[in-house]
Design an enzyme around this catalytic site. Sequence first.
Site, mmCIF file in Angstrom:
data_model
loop_
_atom_site.group_PDB
_atom_site.id
_atom_site.type_symbol
_atom_site.label_atom_id
_atom_site.label_comp_id
_atom_site.label_asym_id
_atom_site.label_seq_id
_atom_site.Cartn_x
_atom_site.Cartn_y
_atom_site.Cartn_z
ATOM 1 N N LYS A 1 24.360 -10.498 -0.701
ATOM 2 C CA LYS A 1 25.805 -10.687 -0.846
ATOM 3 C C LYS A 1 26.596 -9.941 0.216
ATOM 4 O O LYS A 1 27.820 -9.867 0.148
ATOM 5 C CB LYS A 1 26.244 -10.242 -2.249
ATOM 6 N N ARG B 1 0.818 -1.192 0.000
ATOM 7 C CA ARG B 1 0.000 0.000 0.000
ATOM 8 C C ARG B 1 0.869 1.268 0.000
ATOM 9 O O ARG B 1 0.670 2.177 -0.800
ATOM 10 C CB ARG B 1 -0.892 -0.005 1.216
ATOM 11 N N THR B 2 1.827 1.309 0.902
ATOM 12 C CA THR B 2 2.672 2.490 1.010
ATOM 13 C C THR B 2 3.492 2.689 -0.265
ATOM 14 O O THR B 2 3.626 3.800 -0.779
ATOM 15 C CB THR B 2 3.610 2.363 2.236
ATOM 16 N N HIS C 1 7.360 6.158 11.048
ATOM 17 C CA HIS C 1 6.626 6.074 9.790
ATOM 18 C C HIS C 1 6.018 7.473 9.565
ATOM 19 O O HIS C 1 4.809 7.666 9.624
ATOM 20 C CB HIS C 1 5.546 5.000 9.876
ATOM 21 N N ARG D 1 11.852 1.745 2.612
ATOM 22 C CA ARG D 1 11.268 1.027 3.745
ATOM 23 C C ARG D 1 12.295 0.014 4.205
ATOM 24 O O ARG D 1 12.882 -0.704 3.371
ATOM 25 C CB ARG D 1 10.015 0.287 3.282
#
Lengths: 311, 311, 311
Positions: free
Chosen positions: B86, B56-57, B135, B107
């Site tokens: 890696k 959604r974000t 957030h 995120r």
Amino acid sequence: MKPNLYHVLGAKQFSRTELDELFAAARRMEDVVRAGGNRSHEGRIMTTLFFEASTRTRLSFESAMSRLGGSVIGTENAAQFSSAIKGETLEDTIRIVSGYSDVIVMRHTDIGAAKRAAAVADVPVLNAGDGAGEHPTQALLDAYTIEKEAGRIDGVRIAMVGDLAYGRTVHSLSYILANYRDVMIYYISPENVRIPSSVKRYMDEKGIRYEETTDLDAVAGSIDVLYQTRIQKERFPSPEEYDKAAGQYIVDEKLMSLMSKNSIVLHPLPRAGEISEAVDGDPRAAYFRQAQNGLYIRMALVDKALSGVKG
Amino acid sequence: MKPNLYHVLGAKQFSRTELDELFAAARRMEDVVRAGGNRSHEGRIMTTLFFEASTRTRLSFESAMSRLGGSVIGTENAAQFSSAIKGETLEDTIRIVSGYSDVIVMRHTDIGAAKRAAAVADVPVLNAGDGAGEHPTQALLDAYTIEKEAGRIDGVRIAMVGDLAYGRTVHSLSYILANYRDVMIYYISPENVRIPSSVKRYMDEKGIRYEETTDLDAVAGSIDVLYQTRIQKERFPSPEEYDKAAGQYIVDEKLMSLMSKNSIVLHPLPRAGEISEAVDGDPRAAYFRQAQNGLYIRMALVDKALSGVKG
Amino acid sequence: MKPNLYHVLGAKQFSRTELDELFAAARRMEDVVRAGGNRSHEGRIMTTLFFEASTRTRLSFESAMSRLGGSVIGTENAAQFSSAIKGETLEDTIRIVSGYSDVIVMRHTDIGAAKRAAAVADVPVLNAGDGAGEHPTQALLDAYTIEKEAGRIDGVRIAMVGDLAYGRTVHSLSYILANYRDVMIYYISPENVRIPSSVKRYMDEKGIRYEETTDLDAVAGSIDVLYQTRIQKERFPSPEEYDKAAGQYIVDEKLMSLMSKNSIVLHPLPRAGEISEAVDGDPRAAYFRQAQNGLYIRMALVDKALSGVKG
């Protein structure tokens, strides 16, 4: 293979003239990016088909296409490519995706996959790495960086360091360098991951001088370019042997002190300890500028592919 | 950190003046969307780096960029970010991706990841959530929704309900609300997931009134805003205790009947039972309008970041 | 369901008039693609929500949107759709994503998911396959291909071959064909995966002639279209029975020699052995042209959906 398509499949396909033209185009692309991109390929579509994840390479190609005004569709997740799971051949996939886009950028786990794709594609295919095979756009950006940073590639003295057996970037870069005069390559690796004889044979044919050694410190003072790569733990019989081997080749401040003040350090990245972060601030640490050059080289290649010029 | 870049890292960075300007910009973005978007950032590129899935974000940011005429490249799949696998550091990844785009939306699973990214980035970084940390864009859209729906934030009486210990949105929203006058916050939660003392200390410093309680019904009649959140089963010692705790805080028609007719119900979504679907048709159910406001706030933030205004 | 939105939910929704108009629009889209695309939907946004991977279908829709100048945001990975994992209903997801885009293309694992999405969406929903339910855009491109290759659909004699019980494309295509005159369908399958009685009932109601048989060779000489599909191993009690059943229906040079010279072979692809590659060069092998037609049909559908015409 359809005529008049500009595929990029392997490093050996490039002549000196083509390299000179490509690097000139990449320099023009630096201006394009500084000007905020252009719209020269608006309406054209790139498909990125990554059968193996390589986020950096994919984003670099997608950025290149976006900077030229084009659109991108694609799939980042090889392992879940739905048709492949259902048993579809690569050839069938490419035949279909060809019809959806103007250029295909493909990463695959199998050697030769890019050539197989190009054989059936209706649009140019750019090889973004095919297994242990080739990674030509990496080699092109490496060579472009050397020319830009060192002023020239003719006469350059370069040490390639690390896992030279499985590291495909050093193979592809060797093939590119074979187009230049008076190049000297030092292949520096642990004994069990030495440069393959197929590469040495190619360099012999092209008359390129090289030396194999395990001793980085001994040559550090006399090189223009140190091309560092990762050494993978799983190539070694035991963790102890890995630590011993990998430990020998860490680029740190001590090693930098042995190198000349006009030399540069490159790395295809990602790194995982083989270049100390303490070196990042050194002006000779060129690896982040090198990554940035990937954008310009890929813009030049995408532009050429979309312009319909056969290479 | 490079000067003159507008990063959005945490809710505490915003002053009242900045919030007023941002919300005014978001209102203008509502007009832009109604007009079908604009091309004000054509040719600019957003990279979305989601090391943790948040569809959604991510879609909200990508829509914001598209509505402003820009392009998006990105990766939706954190866990398979190939360079991270890696062993690449976040800093190396950001250094490189910086060169491919004009703004990064990130995120991450780790607290502080956005700050670390901003420290090395050449372009603005917008924090789309960093682990149990912040957030901020969610908190901004929450506050924007309150202002839009309730007509003002000064003097608002708000109940934050649910898991207040681990729910980062209530922390970030509290920090935003601390910029307003005469706000009253009711922190309503089961005993084992109370609002952290660090948040309370911050509210004390800012002179914000608050009360902690476990009893939602008792305050329902006297609030302007009910901010509902999820309660996660795994925070509770047994399923029985979870059911008992969660059951207390369900927003249903009975609870709505206790609330004033000008109040609103918000939720950062997704919901999973803590708001009954029977409430969706109630005009006070503002959570879908709230989600939509995320687009306008993110358009305003992206626009500001790309306009090179330092906040 | 919001009025005045053009949803594509199932094959039964189409009348003959609508099909004629749609195919005319698809023919115009072939010209658009030849001209390098257009910018008729610049600034509009498509969201592709694939709760189940289907790379080919997704890329086809994304290419369609790009060719019309629009932007695409989306998620290719159903299983990790973050809100779904947290327990969000499909309806909530659609309510929110509606606000981010101008058209939603959805693939889902559940029958009826597209209808549920359309019931709450503020924008058109295009069904890109819902579980064992429908795949209407596939059926539309199949019918378009028949009209284009055979010159007409009225009077066509078609054999549908393979797993007719679980293969949703043959169901959807049957519903589309029911709009045409004098169609004759041969349903050819192993006994355990015969065409469902619900499909036969629908064809009866519409007065469409059909025959069920297990013998492909017997009808090969008298058909205009052979529509081949995959047979999935897991439908059979043992590998031996699967091999026996699947082996009967392989389209190879021998079978092609039985077919008339004006007939065509179609397949929704991907294939996995049920059409021999030796057949690819035969001019009657129309399956790659069929896949390409998917682009034109989807462009026509996207264009109609974005033009706000209610179907």
